[in-house]
Design a protein around this motif. Sequence first.
Motif, PDB file in Angstrom:
ATOM      1  N   MET A 166      -4.181  -7.724   1.543  1.00 59.41           N
ATOM      2  CA  MET A 166      -4.701  -9.217   1.539  1.00 59.41           C
ATOM      3  C   MET A 166      -6.055  -9.304   0.716  1.00 59.41           C
ATOM      4  N   LEU A 167      -6.765  -8.957   0.381  1.00 58.67           N
ATOM      5  CA  LEU A 167      -8.021  -8.710  -0.362  1.00 58.67           C
ATOM      6  C   LEU A 167      -7.542  -9.512  -2.039  1.00 58.67           C
ATOM      7  N   TYR A 168      -6.903  -8.600  -1.855  1.00 63.17           N
ATOM      8  CA  TYR A 168      -6.252  -8.991  -3.653  1.00 63.17           C
ATOM      9  C   TYR A 168      -4.562  -9.200  -3.768  1.00 63.17           C
ATOM     10  N   PRO A 169      -4.432 -10.411  -2.922  1.00 64.80           N
ATOM     11  CA  PRO A 169      -2.658 -10.700  -2.577  1.00 64.80           C
ATOM     12  C   PRO A 169      -2.666 -11.527  -4.632  1.00 64.80           C
ATOM     13  N   LYS A 170      -0.712 -11.039  -5.411  1.00 65.20           N
ATOM     14  CA  LYS A 170      -0.005 -11.115  -6.243  1.00 65.20           C
ATOM     15  C   LYS A 170      -0.980 -10.182  -7.172  1.00 65.20           C
ATOM     16  N   ARG A 171      -2.286  -9.139  -6.981  1.00 64.48           N
ATOM     17  CA  ARG A 171      -1.874  -7.759  -7.709  1.00 64.48           C
ATOM     18  C   ARG A 171      -1.585  -7.341  -7.657  1.00 64.48           C
ATOM     19  N   ILE A 172      -0.718  -6.214  -8.366  1.00 59.94           N
ATOM     20  CA  ILE A 172       0.058  -5.173  -8.838  1.00 59.94           C
ATOM     21  C   ILE A 172      -1.203  -3.589  -8.540  1.00 59.94           C
ATOM     22  N   LEU A 173      -0.439  -3.677  -7.495  1.00 60.42           N
ATOM     23  CA  LEU A 173      -1.759  -2.503  -7.150  1.00 60.42           C
ATOM     24  C   LEU A 173      -0.561  -1.209  -6.913  1.00 60.42           C
ATOM     25  N   SER A 174      -1.171  -0.399  -7.280  1.00 66.06           N
ATOM     26  CA  SER A 174      -0.737   1.292  -7.430  1.00 66.06           C
ATOM     27  C   SER A 174      -0.645   1.924  -6.575  1.00 66.06           C
ATOM     28  N   ALA A 175       0.163   2.804  -6.010  1.00 69.22           N
ATOM     29  CA  ALA A 175       0.151   3.969  -5.664  1.00 69.22           C
ATOM     30  C   ALA A 175      -1.232   4.772  -5.147  1.00 69.22           C
ATOM     31  N   THR A 176      -1.618   5.214  -6.161  1.00 68.87           N
ATOM     32  CA  THR A 176      -2.646   5.775  -6.214  1.00 68.87           C
ATOM     33  C   THR A 176      -3.995   4.942  -5.858  1.00 68.87           C
ATOM     34  N   GLN A 177      -3.939   3.785  -6.599  1.00 66.42           N
ATOM     35  CA  GLN A 177      -5.195   2.570  -6.126  1.00 66.42           C
ATOM     36  C   GLN A 177      -4.877   2.526  -4.982  1.00 66.42           C
ATOM     37  N   LEU A 178      -4.311   2.430  -3.982  1.00 66.22           N
ATOM     38  CA  LEU A 178      -3.771   2.077  -2.731  1.00 66.22           C
ATOM     39  C   LEU A 178      -4.860   3.174  -1.912  1.00 66.22           C
ATOM     40  N   VAL A 179      -4.737   4.001  -2.319  1.00 66.38           N
ATOM     41  CA  VAL A 179      -4.760   5.961  -1.296  1.00 66.38           C
ATOM     42  C   VAL A 179      -6.350   6.298  -1.945  1.00 66.38           C
ATOM     43  N   GLU A 180      -6.453   5.532  -3.039  1.00 66.57           N
ATOM     44  CA  GLU A 180      -8.489   5.239  -3.463  1.00 66.57           C
ATOM     45  C   GLU A 180      -9.160   4.905  -2.166  1.00 66.57           C
ATOM     46  N   HIS A 181      -8.611   3.877  -1.643  1.00 64.81           N
ATOM     47  CA  HIS A 181      -9.939   2.870  -1.472  1.00 64.81           C
ATOM     48  C   HIS A 181      -8.657   2.406   0.327  1.00 64.81           C
ATOM     49  N   VAL A 182      -7.658   3.113   0.711  1.00 64.21           N
ATOM     50  CA  VAL A 182      -7.895   3.560   2.331  1.00 64.21           C
ATOM     51  C   VAL A 182      -8.534   4.705   2.550  1.00 64.21           C
ATOM     52  N   TYR A 183      -8.120   5.865   2.157  1.00 66.40           N
ATOM     53  CA  TYR A 183      -8.764   7.579   2.543  1.00 66.40           C
ATOM     54  C   TYR A 183     -10.076   7.870   1.893  1.00 66.40           C
ATOM     55  N   ASP A 184     -10.958   7.827   2.594  1.00 68.56           N
ATOM     56  CA  ASP A 184     -12.597   8.928   2.027  1.00 68.56           C
ATOM     57  C   ASP A 184     -12.034   9.764   1.087  1.00 68.56           C
ATOM     58  N   PHE A 185     -12.995  10.510   0.421  1.00 69.19           N
ATOM     59  CA  PHE A 185     -13.076  11.910  -0.160  1.00 69.19           C
ATOM     60  C   PHE A 185     -12.870  12.918  -0.025  1.00 69.19           C
TER      61      PHE A 185
END
Length: 239
Positions: A166-185
Amino acid sequence: MRLLLIEDEEALCQELAAELGRRGFAVDISHDGIDGVFMGETEPYDVIILDLGLPGLPGLDVLARWRAAGISTPVLILTARGAWHEKVDGFHRGADDYLSKPFHIEELVVRLQTLVRRSSGHGGAELAIGCLKLDEQRQIALWQAAGQWREIDLTGIEFRLLRYMMLYPKRILSATQLVEHVYDFNDEKDSNVIEVYVSRLRKKLHRELIRTRRGQGYVLDPTVLLADGAGDKPPAQTD
């Protein structure tokens, strides 16, 4: 949202990280300035909490290095120092907000949420698109159907994923990018699991809300939420 917490008081750091985790943040921690500089430069954080009195490298020097390197991640300075000239110096170095110790966790969380929304181009007091809005305090979604807002329960990962999209509607977000922002290190990361959570969100909200771009990633389509009659039916009736 993925957050970097740099604080040298280990007890406070662990307590704060646990509390922020309960409130929907994926938190990484660092206890010294040198390590903090490296983490801020190499990991894709959405917001950073930075203490000033750090071993290895002072907090303001850490901040100055990030800004000199072109890193624009929002930074909230958390410190026991309350002198006005130190705050001015912090803002000159590139700080986005300041909070003095002691503080209330509710105020810290609201400030962090505001910084993230603004940095992604959302100037409002809440994250909302058409008939869908997010209650960040309760970590639920709200869907407007027949003039009324219906509450939709979300798991922790579903909430983080929906919020980021929802912060970035209309933007193509890769699965890797989503993982990086949903999970911690330290979390077990598997980009394939994102497809599972996307499917769950479609079932709970609207099957056309999140579109798949083969070989590229996912896109949250705001036209589904803004179209006339988008909220006429409750989400459970869209499948």
